[in-house]
Design a protein around this motif. Structure first.
Motif, PDB file in Angstrom:
ATOM      1  N   CYS A 236       0.852  -1.190   0.000  1.00  0.00           N
ATOM      2  CA  CYS A 236       0.000   0.000   0.000  1.00  0.00           C
ATOM      3  C   CYS A 236       0.890   1.242   0.000  1.00  0.00           C
ATOM      4  CB  CYS A 236      -0.917   0.012   1.220  1.00  0.00           C
ATOM      5  SG  CYS A 236      -1.884   1.536   1.389  1.00  0.00           S
ATOM      6  N   CYS A 237       0.702   2.095  -1.002  1.00  0.00           N
ATOM      7  CA  CYS A 237       1.455   3.345  -1.127  1.00  0.00           C
ATOM      8  C   CYS A 237       0.561   4.503  -0.707  1.00  0.00           C
ATOM      9  CB  CYS A 237       1.937   3.546  -2.558  1.00  0.00           C
ATOM     10  SG  CYS A 237       2.928   2.191  -3.216  1.00  0.00           S
ATOM     11  N   LEU A 238       1.080   5.361   0.177  1.00  0.00           N
ATOM     12  CA  LEU A 238       0.307   6.470   0.712  1.00  0.00           C
ATOM     13  C   LEU A 238       1.026   7.793   0.471  1.00  0.00           C
ATOM     14  CD1 LEU A 238      -0.893   5.107   4.185  1.00  0.00           C
ATOM     15  CD2 LEU A 238      -2.315   5.506   2.174  1.00  0.00           C
ATOM     16  N   SER A 239       0.242   8.835   0.290  1.00  0.00           N
ATOM     17  CA  SER A 239       0.788  10.192   0.195  1.00  0.00           C
ATOM     18  C   SER A 239      -0.336  11.187   0.440  1.00  0.00           C
ATOM     19  CB  SER A 239       1.427  10.446  -1.175  1.00  0.00           C
ATOM     20  OG  SER A 239       0.458  10.339  -2.205  1.00  0.00           O
ATOM     21  N   VAL A 240       0.043  12.372   0.871  1.00  0.00           N
ATOM     22  CA  VAL A 240      -0.878  13.492   1.059  1.00  0.00           C
ATOM     23  C   VAL A 240      -0.345  14.637   0.204  1.00  0.00           C
ATOM     24  CG1 VAL A 240      -1.939  15.085   2.689  1.00  0.00           C
ATOM     25  CG2 VAL A 240      -1.453  12.733   3.397  1.00  0.00           C
ATOM     26  N   VAL A 241      -1.105  15.040  -0.803  1.00  0.00           N
ATOM     27  CA  VAL A 241      -0.636  16.021  -1.783  1.00  0.00           C
ATOM     28  C   VAL A 241      -1.525  17.250  -1.748  1.00  0.00           C
ATOM     29  CG1 VAL A 241       0.322  14.225  -3.255  1.00  0.00           C
ATOM     30  CG2 VAL A 241      -2.007  15.026  -3.657  1.00  0.00           C
ATOM     31  N   ARG A 242      -0.981  18.355  -2.263  1.00  0.00           N
ATOM     32  CA  ARG A 242      -1.706  19.619  -2.388  1.00  0.00           C
ATOM     33  C   ARG A 242      -2.013  19.905  -3.846  1.00  0.00           C
ATOM     34  NH1 ARG A 242       2.621  23.457  -0.417  1.00  0.00           N
ATOM     35  NH2 ARG A 242       3.928  21.813  -1.296  1.00  0.00           N
ATOM     36  N   ASP A 243      -3.000  20.755  -4.089  1.00  0.00           N
ATOM     37  CA  ASP A 243      -3.348  21.225  -5.437  1.00  0.00           C
ATOM     38  C   ASP A 243      -3.595  20.061  -6.383  1.00  0.00           C
ATOM     39  OD1 ASP A 243      -2.966  23.907  -4.600  1.00  0.00           O
ATOM     40  OD2 ASP A 243      -0.823  23.729  -4.936  1.00  0.00           O
TER      41      ASP A 243
END
Length: 298
Positions: A236-243
């Motif tokens: 499981c790959c996770l990230s929190v991104v903007r825009d």
């Protein structure tokens, strides 16, 4: 001399898997997940050139440690005469080669077709990818042909619900734990995985974000943060991104396009122009009628 059979050399060779030396995507890695269209080899080449260009700008040029090549010819001849020195030299060369392989960007086997994973070392994937998309969004310069989407992956864990819940509780803290807060949405994608439920994953992760701060709210139209969940096989790959919406879902082909269509879809500007155009003829007729009334009175 006797001729060796044709399959003698071929039988001893083992096919080298894609992704660089048999390295595969595993839990604990950080990097950048890239999607392409039927040409992974060109995708890896474009990724290396693009990431190398912006990586040098943000973090400086990459430095390598290769002390063995700096030895003079006389020192090498002396080392070859001594067996122990020769063995030490071989060990040093192996270490130097392994250090060179541990580069800033390293392609690994993702486990899915049309998906490339670039492992990163010593950099922040979110900041680097956001900087690339921001620059391409402002300049409108197309720099890739094969790469479609480029998603930063700040953390990975095993793709099982209990493991994901434990990992997400710590992973989400920098963005959503008190006193931090923000609006968010969750984007889910699974490849070569059938045991995970999309609805269950989104429900559990949204509950974790809400437990960190009750003021965190879901916003599907214009969220401050987008939680990206990419599951490939058992990782499981996770990230929190903007825009995420502004940068067209982190699509490098779409972000360079002009925003004329977006301007046309905004309802505020055309209605104001229409109203201003409609008002002007009415005021002119009123002025004409008032002049006629004045002449009649005279």
């Amino acid at each position: 001399r006797k001729r060796r059979p044709k399959g003698h050399f071929a039988a001893g060779r083992a096919k080298r898997p894609r992704g660089g030396g048999g390295r595969q995507l595993e839990a604990g890695m950080r990097g950048i997940l890239i999607t392409c269209n039927m040409n992974e080899r060109k995708c890896v080449g474009e990724a290396y050139s693009l990431l190398g260009e912006y990586g040098d700008l943000l973090y400086g040029p990459e430095q390598f440690s290769d002390h063995e090549e700096q030895l003079s010819g006389s020192e090498r001849e002396e080392d070859e005469d001594d067996v122990e020195a020769a063995l030490k030299k071989e060990v040093g060369q192996i270490r130097a080669s392994t250090e060179q392989k541990l580069r800033r960007f390293q392609s690994v086997e993702s486990g899915a077709n049309n998906v490339v994973f670039i492992r990163t070392r010593g950099i922040e994937p979110e900041n680097l990818v956001h900087h690339i998309l921001k620059d391409m969004h402002t300049t409108k310069k197309k720099k890739t042909r094969v790469i479609l989407r480029m998603l930063p992956i700040s953390g990975t864990c095993k793709a099982f619900m209990e493991d994901m819940k434990k990992y997400a509780e710590m992973f989400f803290e920098p963005w959503f734990k008190v006193p931090n807060k923000g609006t968010f949405q969750i984007v889910y994608k699974a490849r070569n995985n059938s045991h995970m439920s999309r609805e269950e994953v989104i429900k559990e992760l949204a509950g974790i974000v809400g437990s960190l701060n009750p003021e965190n709210k879901v916003d599907l139209n214009n969220p401050q943060y987008t939680i990206v969940v990419e599951i490939i096989k058992s990782v499981c790959c996770l990230s929190v991104v903007r825009d995420y919406i502004l940068f067209r879902k982190y699509n490098l082909q779409e972000v360079v396009k002009s925003n004329k269509e977006d301007i046309k879809q905004t309802p505020s500007s055309p209605t104001e122009e229409q109203n201003s155009k409609v008002v002007k003829p009415e005021t002119e007729e009123e002025e004409k009628s008032s002049k006629e009334v004045k002449q009649e009175t005279k």
